[in-house]
Design a protein around this motif. Structure first.
Motif, PDB file in Angstrom:
ATOM      1  N   ILE A 159      -8.314   3.704 -18.331  1.00 26.52           N
ATOM      2  CA  ILE A 159      -8.233   2.972 -19.594  1.00 26.52           C
ATOM      3  C   ILE A 159      -9.446   2.056 -19.752  1.00 26.52           C
ATOM      4  CG2 ILE A 159      -6.900   1.254 -20.888  1.00 26.52           C
ATOM      5  CD1 ILE A 159      -4.370   2.513 -19.613  1.00 26.52           C
ATOM      6  N   SER A 160      -9.863   1.403 -18.683  1.00 30.45           N
ATOM      7  CA  SER A 160     -11.038   0.538 -18.738  1.00 30.45           C
ATOM      8  C   SER A 160     -12.278   1.321 -19.173  1.00 30.45           C
ATOM      9  CB  SER A 160     -11.281  -0.104 -17.368  1.00 30.45           C
ATOM     10  OG  SER A 160     -12.450  -0.883 -17.377  1.00 30.45           O
ATOM     11  N   GLN A 161     -12.459   2.518 -18.633  1.00 35.32           N
ATOM     12  CA  GLN A 161     -13.612   3.340 -18.997  1.00 35.32           C
ATOM     13  C   GLN A 161     -13.546   3.783 -20.457  1.00 35.32           C
ATOM     14  OE1 GLN A 161     -13.394   6.420 -16.028  1.00 35.32           O
ATOM     15  NE2 GLN A 161     -13.995   5.026 -14.367  1.00 35.32           N
ATOM     16  N   LEU A 162     -12.348   4.106 -20.927  1.00 34.72           N
ATOM     17  CA  LEU A 162     -12.190   4.506 -22.332  1.00 34.72           C
ATOM     18  C   LEU A 162     -12.483   3.335 -23.263  1.00 34.72           C
ATOM     19  CD1 LEU A 162      -8.980   6.698 -22.004  1.00 34.72           C
ATOM     20  CD2 LEU A 162     -11.223   7.508 -22.772  1.00 34.72           C
ATOM     21  N   VAL A 163     -12.033   2.156 -22.881  1.00 32.52           N
ATOM     22  CA  VAL A 163     -12.299   0.961 -23.689  1.00 32.52           C
ATOM     23  C   VAL A 163     -13.799   0.717 -23.793  1.00 32.52           C
ATOM     24  CG1 VAL A 163     -12.090  -1.553 -23.729  1.00 32.52           C
ATOM     25  CG2 VAL A 163     -10.078  -0.147 -23.269  1.00 32.52           C
ATOM     26  N   GLU A 164     -14.497   0.883 -22.680  1.00 40.19           N
ATOM     27  CA  GLU A 164     -15.950   0.692 -22.689  1.00 40.19           C
ATOM     28  C   GLU A 164     -16.621   1.668 -23.645  1.00 40.19           C
ATOM     29  OE1 GLU A 164     -19.435  -0.063 -19.342  1.00 40.19           O
ATOM     30  OE2 GLU A 164     -17.451   0.635 -18.755  1.00 40.19           O
ATOM     31  N   LYS A 165     -16.077   2.862 -23.735  1.00 39.68           N
ATOM     32  CA  LYS A 165     -16.647   3.882 -24.616  1.00 39.68           C
ATOM     33  C   LYS A 165     -16.344   3.615 -26.077  1.00 39.68           C
ATOM     34  CE  LYS A 165     -16.304   8.856 -25.603  1.00 39.68           C
ATOM     35  NZ  LYS A 165     -15.675  10.142 -25.186  1.00 39.68           N
ATOM     36  N   TYR A 166     -15.120   3.140 -26.378  1.00 43.08           N
ATOM     37  CA  TYR A 166     -14.677   3.057 -27.773  1.00 43.08           C
ATOM     38  C   TYR A 166     -14.843   1.671 -28.404  1.00 43.08           C
ATOM     39  CZ  TYR A 166     -12.636   7.728 -27.902  1.00 43.08           C
ATOM     40  OH  TYR A 166     -12.462   9.086 -27.913  1.00 43.08           O
TER      41      TYR A 166
END
Length: 603
Positions: free
Chosen positions: A452-459
């Motif tokens: 989730i942290s990586q997805l947040v960084e992307k979006y």
């Protein structure tokens, strides 16, 4: 919202006040201060803009006393500043006052009684302390002067007053704002929240609106508005100091997100028996069963939980449910049904907007239930019935475990009422088993933090705004998800009913706008995906959260399937973590968002 602490009868008053204020930091504040004095009338007033850490830097070794009061302020009158910080001093420097609440008629008081007084700041509190001085200068004792002031004041308040000429007494009063007296051996304390003084005592006495209390080291005296003395038993706070510590967690919010599986299991233990049968006070069940409409009254996160509760309750009980914002309902009460039942949802049990509705429904003689995390809270004491959340203290301003706990307790309540009515949907619904499944699924989602942290960084790294969309209960989850994101990361986030996008809201979609689609309902899944296609064609950067049975390979987050009535308990978890990581990655304080307070104790 603000926090009050006080102590009389201990040598290390300064240390105790600071520790108490630190325990109240979660409530939100912009400035803080303390006043302490000793028997030899050495006295110290220290105030600071900012955090308790800033206040501590200004406290020198000689700032010690055996009596003192402290305060954390959340600005209502006057901007945050050292001058507007509490405690406030009267013109003649005799009286020191801390105050939570809002005085509605402060301008009239100033005009009628205080024309010749000088004011150092812009607060209504400074007007009150000088009003007390005004009456004392006519020959009244301090207690009589304070009592006289209370008859003039209109509004909400919790007061703690010290007369420098008599360092043996703290004068205390409240109306609509929470305040407790804590009992010790040869000392007594004052606090807005029992958590602030748990390291001193776990025995507390409640104060009713309109009462005046004189607090001394060896005794307290409670008087009603007519001057009659009142004896009130103390109660033992059912809190553990370890419950309000972060432990190894960097932030309370992360700890409280991780607490949720445990909270689900605790709720099952509290409200079901060994064979899984729901156990709730039969009087509550009978009252709700006999009603023709349920009114859920709440604010903020609790309001969003109320919408999910509405869906569950109506499905299992066939009783119509209305969900209302407390702040609107109290001043614009709709036509009520002939036999209504009121449910008040509040994490703290001290929400002022909800309390003013409860006062009105009590006056009408209407039955009420408070669902709260706050044992012994005002909403709990004043409603006919209470169901506790058993979630443990929630410290972070952004509510997480209280939201899921409210939904779980409402589901158990709906099950009990539905069974009483003989509704087949309810009888077929093994809520204890399903909540156990939910707890296990929550653990699975929590384990996906890094993903989730990586997805947040992307979006969300560079975005100015974002949208959550869904239908039915997914829309209700979208409202809460957007609130979490905006309140701590300051991203302009909104939750919309997916089908309403084309009726105006889609105009807000720009190239790269993140749109989070929540899909947990088989009936509406295809429709929501269609709406996601609509925004994608206009440049949106879509992020789909879906149940496994409804998911596609391209979806960003896939959640294990759970019972259709309880999907919000799992779909909300990734959105809590999205808000957490978005805030962390932007360098903000997760637990203490700007301008916000945990317990909203003013209307």
């Amino acid at each position: 919202m603000c926090g009050i602490v006080g102590i009389i009868g201990k040598e290390n008053a300064t240390e105790i006040l600071i520790q108490g204020l630190e325990k109240l930091e979660y409530r939100g504040y912009d400035s803080a201060g303390i006043f302490v004095s000793r028997d030899d009338k050495q006295e110290y007033l220290v105030k600071s803009l900012g955090r308790i850490a800033d206040l501590k830097k200004q406290i020198t070794p000689e700032v010690q006393g055996t009596i003192g009061i402290g305060h954390t302020r959340w600005a209502t009158h006057g901007k945050p500043s050292e001058g507007n910080a509490h405690p406030h001093t009267s013109n003649n420097r005799q009286f020191i006052l801390v105050h939570n609440g809002v005085i509605e008629n402060f301008e009239e008081i100033k005009e009628e009684f205080l024309k010749n007084f000088q004011f150092e700041g812009d607060t209504d509190t400074e007007i009150v302390v000088n009003l007390i001085q005004h009456f004392a200068q006519t020959g009244m004792t301090t207690k009589v002067a304070m009592k006289k002031a209370l008859t003039v004041i209109r509004g909400s308040y919790a007061f703690a007053l010290i007369d420098k000429n008599d360092p043996t007494t703290i004068y205390v009063a409240k109306n609509k704002s929470p305040l407790l007296i804590g009992l010790g051996d040869d000392f007594n304390v004052i606090c807005s929240d029992a958590m602030a003084m748990l390291n001193q005592t776990n025995h507390f006495v409640e104060i009713a609106d309109g009462e005046l209390v004189t607090v001394q080291a060896d005794k307290i005296n409670i008087e009603d508005e007519k001057g009659n003395s009142i004896y009130r038993e103390s109660y033992e706070a059912q809190l553990d100091l370890s419950d309000i510590e972060k432990g190894t967690y960097p932030y309370y919010m992360l700890k409280e997100i991780d607490d949720q599986p445990t909270v689900m299991r605790r709720i099952i233990q509290e409200y079901t028996n060994a064979v899984g049968t729901t156990v709730i006070d039969e009087q509550i069940i009978r009252k709700i069963t006999a009603s023709d409409r349920i009114y859920i009254i709440a604010c903020g996160t609790s309001y969003h939980a109320g919408w999910v509760g509405k869906a569950i309750i109506e499905k299992m009980t066939t009783i119509p449910v209305e969900v209302h914002l407390s702040s609107e309902f109290g001043y614009n009460m709709p036509l009520l049904s002939e036999n209504p039942f009121f449910i008040f949802l509040s994490q703290s049990g001290e929400t002022a907007d909800s309390r003013q509705v409860l006062v009105q429904t009590n006056a009408l003689g209407l039955p009420s239930l408070t669902v709260t995390n706050g044992s012994g809270s005002t909403l709990s004491r004043e409603a006919d019935y209470t169901l506790l959340l058993h979630a443990g203290p929630e410290i972070a301003v952004a509510s997480t475990k209280a939201y899921t706990a409210q939904i779980a307790v409402l589901a158990l309540l709906a099950k009990a009422v539905g069974d009483e009515k003989g509704n087949q949907v309810s009888i077929d619904f093994n809520v204890a088993h399903e909540l156990s499944v939910i707890a296990a699924v929550m653990e699975t989602i929590i384990d996906e933090k890094m993903v989730i942290s990586q997805l947040v960084e992307k979006y969300l790294t560079d975005t100015r705004n974002a949208f959550y969309i869904g239908r039915g209960v997914d829309y209700y989850v979208s409202m809460e998800a957007a609130l979490k994101l905006k309140e701590i990361s300051y991203i302009q986030a909104e939750g919309f009913a997916a089908g309403e996008l084309k009726h105006g809201t889609i105009a807000l979609i720009e190239e790269g706008t993140p749109v989070f689609g929540v899909i947990t309902d088989k009936k509406t899944a295809a429709h929501t995906r269609g709406n996601l296609k609509e925004v994608e064609s206009r440049g949106a950067n879509n992020f789909v959260i879906a149940l496994a049975s409804l998911a596609k390979e391209t979806d960003q987050l896939v959640l294990p399937d759970v019972h259709p009535l309880l999907t919000p308990l799992v779909s909300i978890l990734p959105t809590q973590l999205i808000a957490y990581f978005a805030t962390l990655q932007r360098g903000y304080d997760v637990d203490k968002p700007r301008n916000l307070a945990k317990s909203v104790t003013v209307e």
